[in-house]
Design a protein around this motif. Structure first.
Motif, PDB file in Angstrom:
ATOM      1  N   ALA A 281       0.778  -1.624   0.340  1.00 26.93           N
ATOM      2  CA  ALA A 281      -0.153  -0.023   0.040  1.00 26.93           C
ATOM      3  C   ALA A 281       0.543   1.611  -0.284  1.00 26.93           C
ATOM      4  CB  ALA A 281      -0.828   0.030   1.434  1.00 26.93           C
ATOM      5  N   THR A 282       0.148   2.344  -0.531  1.00 28.09           N
ATOM      6  CA  THR A 282       0.859   3.368  -0.475  1.00 28.09           C
ATOM      7  C   THR A 282       0.298   4.605  -0.032  1.00 28.09           C
ATOM      8  OG1 THR A 282       2.101   3.073  -2.711  1.00 28.09           O
ATOM      9  CG2 THR A 282       2.252   5.478  -2.148  1.00 28.09           C
ATOM     10  N   GLY A 283       0.961   5.492   0.494  1.00 22.75           N
ATOM     11  CA  GLY A 283       0.471   6.837   1.820  1.00 22.75           C
ATOM     12  C   GLY A 283       1.343   7.230   1.541  1.00 22.75           C
ATOM     13  N   PRO A 284       1.235   8.695   2.418  1.00 21.55           N
ATOM     14  CA  PRO A 284       1.819   9.865   3.222  1.00 21.55           C
ATOM     15  C   PRO A 284       2.431   9.337   4.279  1.00 21.55           C
ATOM     16  CG  PRO A 284      -0.145  10.484   3.300  1.00 21.55           C
ATOM     17  CD  PRO A 284      -0.570   9.124   2.530  1.00 21.55           C
ATOM     18  N   ALA A 285       3.600   8.860   4.844  1.00 22.01           N
ATOM     19  CA  ALA A 285       3.799   8.587   5.997  1.00 22.01           C
ATOM     20  C   ALA A 285       3.294   9.697   7.672  1.00 22.01           C
ATOM     21  CB  ALA A 285       5.433   8.684   6.357  1.00 22.01           C
ATOM     22  N   ARG A 286       3.155   9.462   8.325  1.00 15.15           N
ATOM     23  CA  ARG A 286       2.432   9.797   9.474  1.00 15.15           C
ATOM     24  C   ARG A 286       3.515   9.352  10.540  1.00 15.15           C
ATOM     25  NH1 ARG A 286       1.774  13.909   8.170  1.00 15.15           N
ATOM     26  NH2 ARG A 286       0.244  13.557   6.906  1.00 15.15           N
ATOM     27  N   LEU A 287       4.185  10.142  10.802  1.00 14.00           N
ATOM     28  CA  LEU A 287       5.666   9.622  11.870  1.00 14.00           C
ATOM     29  C   LEU A 287       4.672  10.029  13.376  1.00 14.00           C
ATOM     30  CD1 LEU A 287       6.814   9.816  10.502  1.00 14.00           C
ATOM     31  CD2 LEU A 287       8.982  10.937  11.993  1.00 14.00           C
ATOM     32  N   VAL A 288       4.285   8.838  14.398  1.00 15.65           N
ATOM     33  CA  VAL A 288       3.737   8.995  15.649  1.00 15.65           C
ATOM     34  C   VAL A 288       4.619   8.795  16.859  1.00 15.65           C
ATOM     35  CG1 VAL A 288       1.060   8.221  16.985  1.00 15.65           C
ATOM     36  CG2 VAL A 288       1.584   8.492  14.047  1.00 15.65           C
ATOM     37  N   ARG A 289       4.660   9.944  17.352  1.00 19.02           N
ATOM     38  CA  ARG A 289       5.012   9.317  18.909  1.00 19.02           C
ATOM     39  C   ARG A 289       4.475   9.243  19.740  1.00 19.02           C
ATOM     40  NH1 ARG A 289       7.720  12.339  14.870  1.00 19.02           N
ATOM     41  NH2 ARG A 289      10.104  12.317  15.181  1.00 19.02           N
ATOM     42  N   SER A 290       3.560   9.274  20.075  1.00 16.76           N
ATOM     43  CA  SER A 290       2.846   9.178  20.834  1.00 16.76           C
ATOM     44  C   SER A 290       1.170   9.730  21.069  1.00 16.76           C
ATOM     45  CB  SER A 290       3.120  10.371  22.669  1.00 16.76           C
ATOM     46  OG  SER A 290       2.648  11.604  22.577  1.00 16.76           O
ATOM     47  N   PRO A 343      -0.797  -3.503   5.154  1.00 17.39           N
ATOM     48  CA  PRO A 343       0.162  -4.336   4.864  1.00 17.39           C
ATOM     49  C   PRO A 343       1.477  -3.691   5.897  1.00 17.39           C
ATOM     50  CG  PRO A 343      -0.283  -3.459   2.664  1.00 17.39           C
ATOM     51  CD  PRO A 343      -1.499  -3.312   3.829  1.00 17.39           C
ATOM     52  N   ALA A 344       2.073  -4.459   6.739  1.00 17.36           N
ATOM     53  CA  ALA A 344       2.449  -4.040   7.942  1.00 17.36           C
ATOM     54  C   ALA A 344       4.441  -4.633   8.040  1.00 17.36           C
ATOM     55  CB  ALA A 344       2.234  -4.910   8.966  1.00 17.36           C
ATOM     56  N   VAL A 345       5.172  -3.791   8.292  1.00 15.57           N
ATOM     57  CA  VAL A 345       6.733  -4.280   8.732  1.00 15.57           C
ATOM     58  C   VAL A 345       7.404  -3.890   9.959  1.00 15.57           C
ATOM     59  CG1 VAL A 345       8.876  -3.498   7.467  1.00 15.57           C
ATOM     60  CG2 VAL A 345       6.893  -3.537   6.018  1.00 15.57           C
ATOM     61  N   VAL A 346       7.136  -4.470  10.108  1.00 12.30           N
ATOM     62  CA  VAL A 346       7.746  -4.243  11.855  1.00 12.30           C
ATOM     63  C   VAL A 346       8.913  -4.754  11.902  1.00 12.30           C
ATOM     64  CG1 VAL A 346       5.445  -4.752  12.342  1.00 12.30           C
ATOM     65  CG2 VAL A 346       7.131  -7.088  12.126  1.00 12.30           C
ATOM     66  N   GLY A 347      10.028  -3.964  13.184  1.00  7.42           N
ATOM     67  CA  GLY A 347      11.137  -4.079  13.325  1.00  7.42           C
ATOM     68  C   GLY A 347      12.119  -3.673  12.335  1.00  7.42           C
ATOM     69  N   ALA A 348      11.319  -2.350  11.778  1.00  9.08           N
ATOM     70  CA  ALA A 348      12.093  -1.683  10.576  1.00  9.08           C
ATOM     71  C   ALA A 348      13.092  -0.689  11.097  1.00  9.08           C
ATOM     72  CB  ALA A 348      10.733  -1.024   9.919  1.00  9.08           C
ATOM     73  N   PRO A 360       4.760  10.134   0.783  1.00  9.26           N
ATOM     74  CA  PRO A 360       4.322   9.553   0.388  1.00  9.26           C
ATOM     75  C   PRO A 360       5.816   9.175   0.189  1.00  9.26           C
ATOM     76  CG  PRO A 360       3.936  10.576  -1.768  1.00  9.26           C
ATOM     77  CD  PRO A 360       5.045  11.536  -0.592  1.00  9.26           C
ATOM     78  N   ILE A 361       5.110   7.040   0.568  1.00 13.87           N
ATOM     79  CA  ILE A 361       6.509   6.158   1.313  1.00 13.87           C
ATOM     80  C   ILE A 361       5.243   4.554   0.504  1.00 13.87           C
ATOM     81  CG2 ILE A 361       7.525   6.835   2.293  1.00 13.87           C
ATOM     82  CD1 ILE A 361       5.827   5.300   5.008  1.00 13.87           C
ATOM     83  N   THR A 362       5.909   3.928   0.214  1.00  7.63           N
ATOM     84  CA  THR A 362       4.696   2.378   0.022  1.00  7.63           C
ATOM     85  C   THR A 362       5.474   1.692   1.339  1.00  7.63           C
ATOM     86  OG1 THR A 362       4.694   2.757  -2.276  1.00  7.63           O
ATOM     87  CG2 THR A 362       4.489   0.455  -2.115  1.00  7.63           C
ATOM     88  N   VAL A 363       4.539   0.640   1.071  1.00  7.31           N
ATOM     89  CA  VAL A 363       5.109  -0.121   2.476  1.00  7.31           C
ATOM     90  C   VAL A 363       4.965  -1.803   1.780  1.00  7.31           C
ATOM     91  CG1 VAL A 363       4.202  -1.411   4.512  1.00  7.31           C
ATOM     92  CG2 VAL A 363       4.334   1.291   4.245  1.00  7.31           C
ATOM     93  N   ASP A 364       5.500  -2.791   1.452  1.00  5.97           N
ATOM     94  CA  ASP A 364       5.534  -4.317   0.826  1.00  5.97           C
ATOM     95  C   ASP A 364       5.856  -4.992   2.292  1.00  5.97           C
ATOM     96  OD1 ASP A 364       5.514  -6.366  -0.145  1.00  5.97           O
ATOM     97  OD2 ASP A 364       7.134  -5.771  -1.974  1.00  5.97           O
ATOM     98  N   ILE A 370      10.501  -0.542   2.790  1.00  4.57           N
ATOM     99  CA  ILE A 370       9.521   0.638   2.998  1.00  4.57           C
ATOM    100  C   ILE A 370      10.981   1.485   1.570  1.00  4.57           C
ATOM    101  CG2 ILE A 370       8.669   2.608   3.642  1.00  4.57           C
ATOM    102  CD1 ILE A 370       9.200  -0.156   5.889  1.00  4.57           C
ATOM    103  N   THR A 371       9.472   1.682   0.784  1.00  4.72           N
ATOM    104  CA  THR A 371      10.741   2.778  -0.357  1.00  4.72           C
ATOM    105  C   THR A 371       9.727   4.230  -0.724  1.00  4.72           C
ATOM    106  OG1 THR A 371       8.846   1.025  -1.989  1.00  4.72           O
ATOM    107  CG2 THR A 371      11.334   0.663  -2.001  1.00  4.72           C
ATOM    108  N   GLU A 372      10.298   5.002  -1.120  1.00  3.73           N
ATOM    109  CA  GLU A 372       9.937   5.914  -1.555  1.00  3.73           C
ATOM    110  C   GLU A 372       8.661   5.929  -2.965  1.00  3.73           C
ATOM    111  OE1 GLU A 372      11.529  10.733  -1.906  1.00  3.73           O
ATOM    112  OE2 GLU A 372      12.799   8.914  -2.248  1.00  3.73           O
ATOM    113  N   GLY A 373       8.153   7.201  -2.288  1.00  2.52           N
ATOM    114  CA  GLY A 373       7.044   6.851  -3.807  1.00  2.52           C
ATOM    115  C   GLY A 373       6.289   6.445  -3.777  1.00  2.52           C
ATOM    116  N   SER A 374       5.457   6.414  -4.819  1.00  5.89           N
ATOM    117  CA  SER A 374       3.509   5.552  -5.249  1.00  5.89           C
ATOM    118  C   SER A 374       4.620   4.286  -5.879  1.00  5.89           C
ATOM    119  CB  SER A 374       2.953   5.922  -5.411  1.00  5.89           C
ATOM    120  OG  SER A 374       3.052   6.416  -6.345  1.00  5.89           O
ATOM    121  N   HIS A 375       3.934   2.570  -5.690  1.00  2.00           N
ATOM    122  CA  HIS A 375       4.731   1.737  -6.781  1.00  2.00           C
ATOM    123  C   HIS A 375       3.273   0.825  -7.874  1.00  2.00           C
ATOM    124  CE1 HIS A 375       8.966   2.732  -6.459  1.00  2.00           C
ATOM    125  NE2 HIS A 375       8.549   2.469  -4.951  1.00  2.00           N
TER     126      HIS A 375
END
Length: 375
Positions: A281-290, A343-348, A360-364, A370-375
């Motif tokens: 899946a592709t979407g904007p990265a949203r960094l959530v710290r708390s 889609p999930a990537v753990v231990g990244a 925008p990133i793509t998570v496989d 995790i790659t930059e942009g859409s694919h």
């Protein structure tokens, strides 16, 4: 208050209790306990049943009718209390577990999976194993559906593995030859039962870089896991703990989702981790710290965080994909992501530092990239 010995628990005692009872009646090593079917304030009865258990502390866990079923694991959604000792503490823990069935996060989880509400749950009170090593075992690889036993393991109590607090060791034992592949995780911290309660401490550097299971323990776990699957008649998600030389089984429930064949991996990833499954899946990265960042998460964002806990489940209903810096493929977060089709990537490792908020990133989830942009 109705109390049933754990070994006698039937389907009306909920999925978790019934699953454990099946193992106990088959002679498998399960810590003793009892099930409170209709929680009520009765300290004297709780004290009487506690007196029949061994050890200084207990684990108090929910056991709903829909919980631990083939359709829904409810992984980490209801409350668990570890280390309760006195009747008063246990009674408080029972109330807390029972009340959690009506929480917003549980209702949201049910809604996402199309399940009816269920406010009343049974509660298991079980001897708490003072584990040296613990973790989770799947009798099929949830990422690919392959005939392989996948084990996530770490030092101390298994809470570190299921909560995603550590990057665990992973052992994959592939049938029919039972070839073993081990990837050593960082295992940064451990949670232990002490005389003063639960304590989380750093793992010594020498223990971080070596497997926490011996080859013999891996094969013993595989044999126990396969026996659980045989009894259930389907692939199983098994929680286990080792105290000294003895392996204990703490849970056996159906694996709710299995992936398919892995596609072609994308080139030049920004970050890599353990594949959690469920596609790309592709979407904007949203960094959530708390929790303070929760309001920033919008539908279609890729949730990027150090780790998650059950309170973060509502974000999974918005996210297009999930990336965590810690945790393994058998953590609660990874299980729920697969159930939600994310889609999930753990231990990244270093994902929070390497990814830019809003980009925008793509998570496989199959390849763990995790790659930059859409694919």
């Amino acid at each position: 208050m109705t109390v049933v010995p754990l070994a006698d628990a039937g389907p009306t005692c909920g999925g978790k209790a019934h699953g454990l009872a099946v193992l106990m009646r088959a002679g498998l090593p399960v810590p003793d306990g009892f099930v409170v079917v209709d929680p009520a304030d009765d300290p004297a009865e709780i004290a009487a049943h506690l007196g029949r258990l061994r050890g200084p502390a207990v684990a108090v866990r929910s056991s709903g009718l829909a919980e631990d079923s083939a359709a829904a694991s409810f992984a980490g959604q209801l409350e668990t209390v570890l280390g309760a000792r006195s009747p008063a503490e246990v009674l408080t823990a029972i109330r807390r577990c029972a009340a959690s069935a009506g929480s917003d996060r549980v209702r949201g989880y049910r809604s996402r999976l199309g399940l009816d509400d269920e406010d009343a749950v049974s509660v298991i009170v079980q001897e708490l194993v003072a584990a040296d090593r613990a973790g989770v075992l799947f009798t099929r690889d949830p990422r690919t559906g392959a005939d392989a036993v996948v084990i996530n393991a770490s030092w101390g109590l298994g809470e570190s593995v299921v909560s995603g607090a550590v990057a665990p060791d992973e052992a994959v034992v592939t049938a029919p030859a039972d070839t073993v592949r081990v990837v050593v995780g960082a295992k940064q911290t451990r949670l232990d039962l002490t005389a003063d309660g639960l304590a989380r401490t750093p793992v010594p550097p020498t223990d971080r870089t070596r497997p926490c299971l011996t080859p013999d323990e891996v094969h013993r776990l595989v044999a126990l896991g396969r026996r659980c699957a045989e009894l259930a008649g389907r692939p199983q998600d098994v929680e286990w703990a080792i105290d000294g030389d003895r392996i204990w089984l703490l849970q056996s429930r159906p694996i709710t989702t299995l992936g398919g064949p892995v596609g072609r991996a994308l080139a030049s990833p920004l970050v890599t981790g353990a594949p959690g499954g469920s596609g790309r899946a592709t979407g904007p990265a949203r960094l959530v710290r708390s929790v303070d960042d929760f309001a920033r998460v919008q539908p279609g964002d890729v949730l990027v965080c150090r780790t998650t806990d059950p309170a973060w489940t509502p974000l999974f209903r918005l996210a297009a994909a999930v990336v965590t810096e810690s945790g393994g493929v058998l953590s609660h977060a990874a299980i729920v992501a697969r159930e939600f089709g994310l889609p999930a990537v753990v231990g990244a490792d270093q994902a929070m530092a390497k990814l830019t908020d809003g980009t925008p990133i793509t998570v496989d989830g199959f390849a763990g990239t995790i790659t930059e942009g859409s694919h």
